[in-house]
Write a protein that holds these residues in place. Structure first.
Motif, PDB file in Angstrom:
ATOM      1  N   THR A  74       0.801  -1.218   0.000  1.00  0.00           N
ATOM      2  CA  THR A  74       0.000   0.000   0.000  1.00  0.00           C
ATOM      3  C   THR A  74       0.848   1.289   0.000  1.00  0.00           C
ATOM      4  OG1 THR A  74      -1.640   1.266   1.236  1.00  0.00           O
ATOM      5  CG2 THR A  74      -0.148  -0.077   2.531  1.00  0.00           C
ATOM      6  N   LEU A  75       0.369   2.272  -0.763  1.00  0.00           N
ATOM      7  CA  LEU A  75       1.009   3.593  -0.749  1.00  0.00           C
ATOM      8  C   LEU A  75       0.614   4.385   0.495  1.00  0.00           C
ATOM      9  CD1 LEU A  75       0.453   4.673  -4.471  1.00  0.00           C
ATOM     10  CD2 LEU A  75       2.585   3.874  -3.420  1.00  0.00           C
ATOM     11  N   ASP A  76      -0.421   3.914   1.181  1.00  0.00           N
ATOM     12  CA  ASP A  76      -0.893   4.623   2.378  1.00  0.00           C
ATOM     13  C   ASP A  76       0.207   4.729   3.431  1.00  0.00           C
ATOM     14  OD1 ASP A  76      -2.981   5.955   3.835  1.00  0.00           O
ATOM     15  OD2 ASP A  76      -3.160   4.151   5.085  1.00  0.00           O
ATOM     16  N   ARG A  77       1.231   3.897   3.307  1.00  0.00           N
ATOM     17  CA  ARG A  77       2.318   3.968   4.292  1.00  0.00           C
ATOM     18  C   ARG A  77       3.032   5.322   4.266  1.00  0.00           C
ATOM     19  NH1 ARG A  77       4.592   0.991  -0.106  1.00  0.00           N
ATOM     20  NH2 ARG A  77       6.814   1.428  -0.453  1.00  0.00           N
ATOM     21  N   ALA A  78       2.969   6.016   3.120  1.00  0.00           N
ATOM     22  CA  ALA A  78       3.606   7.346   3.064  1.00  0.00           C
ATOM     23  C   ALA A  78       2.814   8.337   3.919  1.00  0.00           C
ATOM     24  CB  ALA A  78       3.691   7.830   1.625  1.00  0.00           C
ATOM     25  N   ARG A  79       1.487   8.227   3.888  1.00  0.00           N
ATOM     26  CA  ARG A  79       0.647   9.083   4.759  1.00  0.00           C
ATOM     27  C   ARG A  79       0.954   8.776   6.221  1.00  0.00           C
ATOM     28  NH1 ARG A  79      -3.572   8.250   8.081  1.00  0.00           N
ATOM     29  NH2 ARG A  79      -3.829   6.084   7.453  1.00  0.00           N
ATOM     30  N   ILE A  80       0.987   7.471   6.530  1.00  0.00           N
ATOM     31  CA  ILE A  80       1.272   7.059   7.914  1.00  0.00           C
ATOM     32  C   ILE A  80       2.623   7.635   8.356  1.00  0.00           C
ATOM     33  CG2 ILE A  80       1.824   5.055   9.371  1.00  0.00           C
ATOM     34  CD1 ILE A  80      -0.940   4.433   8.725  1.00  0.00           C
ATOM     35  N   GLU A  81       3.616   7.508   7.490  1.00  0.00           N
ATOM     36  CA  GLU A  81       4.960   7.974   7.868  1.00  0.00           C
ATOM     37  C   GLU A  81       4.978   9.477   8.130  1.00  0.00           C
ATOM     38  OE1 GLU A  81       8.280   6.578   5.633  1.00  0.00           O
ATOM     39  OE2 GLU A  81       9.523   8.282   6.169  1.00  0.00           O
ATOM     40  N   SER A  82       4.396  10.266   7.213  1.00  0.00           N
ATOM     41  CA  SER A  82       4.500  11.714   7.426  1.00  0.00           C
ATOM     42  C   SER A  82       3.673  12.133   8.632  1.00  0.00           C
ATOM     43  CB  SER A  82       4.137  12.495   6.165  1.00  0.00           C
ATOM     44  OG  SER A  82       2.812  12.219   5.809  1.00  0.00           O
ATOM     45  N   GLU A  83       2.502  11.500   8.826  1.00  0.00           N
ATOM     46  CA  GLU A  83       1.682  11.892   9.975  1.00  0.00           C
ATOM     47  C   GLU A  83       2.311  11.445  11.301  1.00  0.00           C
ATOM     48  OE1 GLU A  83      -2.430  10.991   9.148  1.00  0.00           O
ATOM     49  OE2 GLU A  83      -2.430  12.376   7.459  1.00  0.00           O
ATOM     50  N   ALA A  84       2.951  10.289  11.295  1.00  0.00           N
ATOM     51  CA  ALA A  84       3.635   9.847  12.526  1.00  0.00           C
ATOM     52  C   ALA A  84       4.800  10.782  12.851  1.00  0.00           C
ATOM     53  CB  ALA A  84       4.124   8.408  12.374  1.00  0.00           C
ATOM     54  N   GLU A 240      27.319  12.791  17.337  1.00  0.00           N
ATOM     55  CA  GLU A 240      27.641  12.681  18.766  1.00  0.00           C
ATOM     56  C   GLU A 240      26.564  13.379  19.604  1.00  0.00           C
ATOM     57  OE1 GLU A 240      29.243  10.913  20.710  1.00  0.00           O
ATOM     58  OE2 GLU A 240      29.086  12.154  22.516  1.00  0.00           O
ATOM     59  N   LYS A 241      26.038  14.511  19.050  1.00  0.00           N
ATOM     60  CA  LYS A 241      25.106  15.291  19.880  1.00  0.00           C
ATOM     61  C   LYS A 241      23.647  15.058  19.558  1.00  0.00           C
ATOM     62  CE  LYS A 241      28.049  19.190  20.890  1.00  0.00           C
ATOM     63  NZ  LYS A 241      28.709  20.182  20.083  1.00  0.00           N
ATOM     64  N   SER A 242      23.380  14.537  18.363  1.00  0.00           N
ATOM     65  CA  SER A 242      21.994  14.527  17.892  1.00  0.00           C
ATOM     66  C   SER A 242      21.552  13.119  17.474  1.00  0.00           C
ATOM     67  CB  SER A 242      21.904  15.502  16.702  1.00  0.00           C
ATOM     68  OG  SER A 242      20.792  15.227  15.897  1.00  0.00           O
ATOM     69  N   THR A 243      20.287  12.825  17.716  1.00  0.00           N
ATOM     70  CA  THR A 243      19.701  11.547  17.292  1.00  0.00           C
ATOM     71  C   THR A 243      18.399  11.864  16.576  1.00  0.00           C
ATOM     72  OG1 THR A 243      20.586  10.508  19.296  1.00  0.00           O
ATOM     73  CG2 THR A 243      18.872   9.286  18.115  1.00  0.00           C
ATOM     74  N   LYS A 244      18.187  11.263  15.407  1.00  0.00           N
ATOM     75  CA  LYS A 244      16.935  11.479  14.683  1.00  0.00           C
ATOM     76  C   LYS A 244      16.356  10.115  14.308  1.00  0.00           C
ATOM     77  CE  LYS A 244      17.586  16.038  14.086  1.00  0.00           C
ATOM     78  NZ  LYS A 244      16.721  17.117  14.569  1.00  0.00           N
ATOM     79  N   VAL A 245      15.116   9.905  14.725  1.00  0.00           N
ATOM     80  CA  VAL A 245      14.436   8.655  14.391  1.00  0.00           C
ATOM     81  C   VAL A 245      13.674   8.878  13.081  1.00  0.00           C
ATOM     82  CG1 VAL A 245      12.678   7.016  15.141  1.00  0.00           C
ATOM     83  CG2 VAL A 245      14.264   7.991  16.815  1.00  0.00           C
ATOM     84  N   ILE A 246      13.966   8.052  12.080  1.00  0.00           N
ATOM     85  CA  ILE A 246      13.354   8.233  10.755  1.00  0.00           C
ATOM     86  C   ILE A 246      12.454   7.031  10.428  1.00  0.00           C
ATOM     87  CG2 ILE A 246      15.306   9.626   9.950  1.00  0.00           C
ATOM     88  CD1 ILE A 246      16.198   7.065   8.346  1.00  0.00           C
ATOM     89  N   ASP A 247      11.753   7.122   9.295  1.00  0.00           N
ATOM     90  CA  ASP A 247      11.093   5.958   8.676  1.00  0.00           C
ATOM     91  C   ASP A 247       9.941   5.306   9.451  1.00  0.00           C
ATOM     92  OD1 ASP A 247      12.534   5.930   6.413  1.00  0.00           O
ATOM     93  OD2 ASP A 247      13.538   4.014   6.763  1.00  0.00           O
ATOM     94  N   PRO A 248       9.026   6.072  10.062  1.00  0.00           N
ATOM     95  CA  PRO A 248       7.961   5.379  10.808  1.00  0.00           C
ATOM     96  C   PRO A 248       6.797   4.906   9.924  1.00  0.00           C
ATOM     97  CG  PRO A 248       7.755   7.732  11.103  1.00  0.00           C
ATOM     98  CD  PRO A 248       8.931   7.529  10.193  1.00  0.00           C
ATOM     99  N   GLU A 249       7.108   4.326   8.775  1.00  0.00           N
ATOM    100  CA  GLU A 249       6.015   3.879   7.894  1.00  0.00           C
ATOM    101  C   GLU A 249       5.294   2.643   8.445  1.00  0.00           C
ATOM    102  OE1 GLU A 249       7.774   2.671   4.071  1.00  0.00           O
ATOM    103  OE2 GLU A 249       9.582   2.345   5.248  1.00  0.00           O
TER     104      GLU A 249
END
Ligand code: SR1
Ligand code: MG
Length: 400
Positions: A74-84, A240-249
């Protein structure tokens, strides 16, 4: 709203990605350089650069890239990812990339470029440690869990969010790949013939299968909090200073301990791989102990922050009733250990292995470490209910 000519989906070319960014005026400059840099299992990822700045255009494909068009998705995962990502930004603004634009028809999310960060899995394989990582992941898991839970939300609002983040196709991938296929002789599994006796032991272990089925059932049925859903070390960017969580599809409402379990599993897999990656025994011990400290500190920060939020901000009338929070935390801990066990087994013999183990050139070393991983995963699943502290959990990993 789409910004290409028609209101229909089409996979973007480099030129399309540049045209989209130009049209949206997201960065200055007409001479935009575009490269497709996606190395994940599912999506196209374009970096669009002017002479002074750059951004990321991510687009879902209507199938799983890792397998091909025979696996529609499903392409809906892109909506889920951006909204999450947008929801998480309310509670952990420094721990997720900024979303600049999204279009659910094109299945596109445009976000800040994190090219000054590196992928955690790659850095861990190189032996790099990150002193803020555990605190950041502990905060991320605690805050996203609390603010989407029944401790904080009105039950109507929470149930609306459960519907909004209903993600059946992506959940099915996890139900199959993490909780089912590795425990049976299934064609998605992948392992060398030398590992077959150990894999058959798993397939024939009825107690293990019963416990894996219990964990799968929890994943299927317990809509406790909004999860990231795929929190492995390839879904985390670090400096070292920053953490970014990506990809919540893969985001969906599930049991609190799932994200923690996946994170712990991937750190544990890196721990095992250090037998190869750090050749000097002293460096290896030090790197491995740092990884165990990451697991311990992540849990401690999660537990403290979740507790603080429940005490200070919970709207649930039972929140301060003695024992209620303690029960939730104990359940979360035990679940996270069990989920970690399933993820360790899956990343060793199922679909979508990890480079930590698979990049080891010597087959004998790989085999030796994969046997250890299967043994570790099995004992975490089976003995999770008798593991009563995070120190006990990490000492089981140390003894693997
Ligand atoms: C077919 S998708 C394989 C894996 O990639 C994602 O990152 C998830 O971990 C999924 O299980
Ligand atoms: Mg991913």
């Amino acid at each position: 709203m789409t910004v290409l000519t028609e209101n229909t989906y089409k996979p973007l070319t480099n030129e399309d990605a540049a045209a989209l960014v130009r049209k949206l005026k997201l960065i200055d400059g007409h001479d935009l350089a575009v490269s497709e840099i996606g190395d994940g299992n599912l999506n196209l990822v374009f970096r669009v650069q002017s002479s002074t700045e750059s951004i990321i255009v991510k687009q879902a494909l209507p199938y799983a890239k890792v397998v091909g068009e025979s696996w529609p998705l499903t392409l809906d995962r892109a909506r889920i990812e951006s909204e999450a990502l947008i929801l998480a930004a309310k509670y952990v603004p420094d721990l997720v990339p900024k979303v600049l634009y999204s279009d659910s028809t094109l299945a596109v999310t445009i976000m800040e470029d994190l090219s000054d960060h590196s992928i955690l899995r790659k850095s861990l394989i190189e032996g790099t440690a990150f002193s803020k990582l555990a605190a950041h992941i502990g905060q991320f898991t605690a805050r996203t869990a609390f603010y989407t839970s029944d401790f904080y939300l009105h039950p109507f609002e929470k149930k609306k969010l459960v519907q909004h983040f209903s993600n059946p196709e992506l959940c099915k991938i996890t139900e199959d790949l993490v909780f089912t296929d590795p425990f049976f002789d299934h064609d998605t599994n992948e392992f060398s013939s030398a590992l077959k006796p150990d894999v058959e032991k798993i397939w024939n272990d009825e107690l293990l299968k019963k416990e894996a089925a219990t964990l799968k059932y929890q994943f299927l049925t317990q809509a406790e909090v909004l999860l990231h859903g795929d929190l492995h070390t390839g879904s985390i960017f670090v400096t070292e200073k920053s953490t970014k969580v990506i990809d919540p599809e893969f985001a969906f409402y599930g049991p609190i301990g799932f994200d923690l379990g996946q994170f712990f599993a991937n750190i544990a897999l890196n721990y095992l791989s250090q037998h190869h990656h750090s050749s000097e025994p002293f460096n290896r011990k030090e790197t491995q102990e740092t990884l165990l400290t990451v697991i311990q500190e992540t849990w401690t920060v999660f537990q403290n922050e979740f507790t603080r939020l429940v005490h200070e901000e919970s709207k649930e009338v039972f929140a301060r009733t003695p024992g209620v929070l303690q029960n939730v935390l104990e359940k979360t801990f035990i679940d996270s250990v069990g989920f970690a066990g399933c993820e360790i087994i899956r990343r060793t013999i199922g679909l979508a292995h990890v480079a930590d183990l698979d990049s080891i050139p010597c087959e004998d070393v790989q085999l030796f470490l994969k046997k250890k991983a299967l043994h570790l995963g099995t004992s975490l699943i089976k003995s999770r209910k008798s593991i009563s502290s995070i120190e006990q959990f990490t000492s089981i990993i140390r003894g693997a």
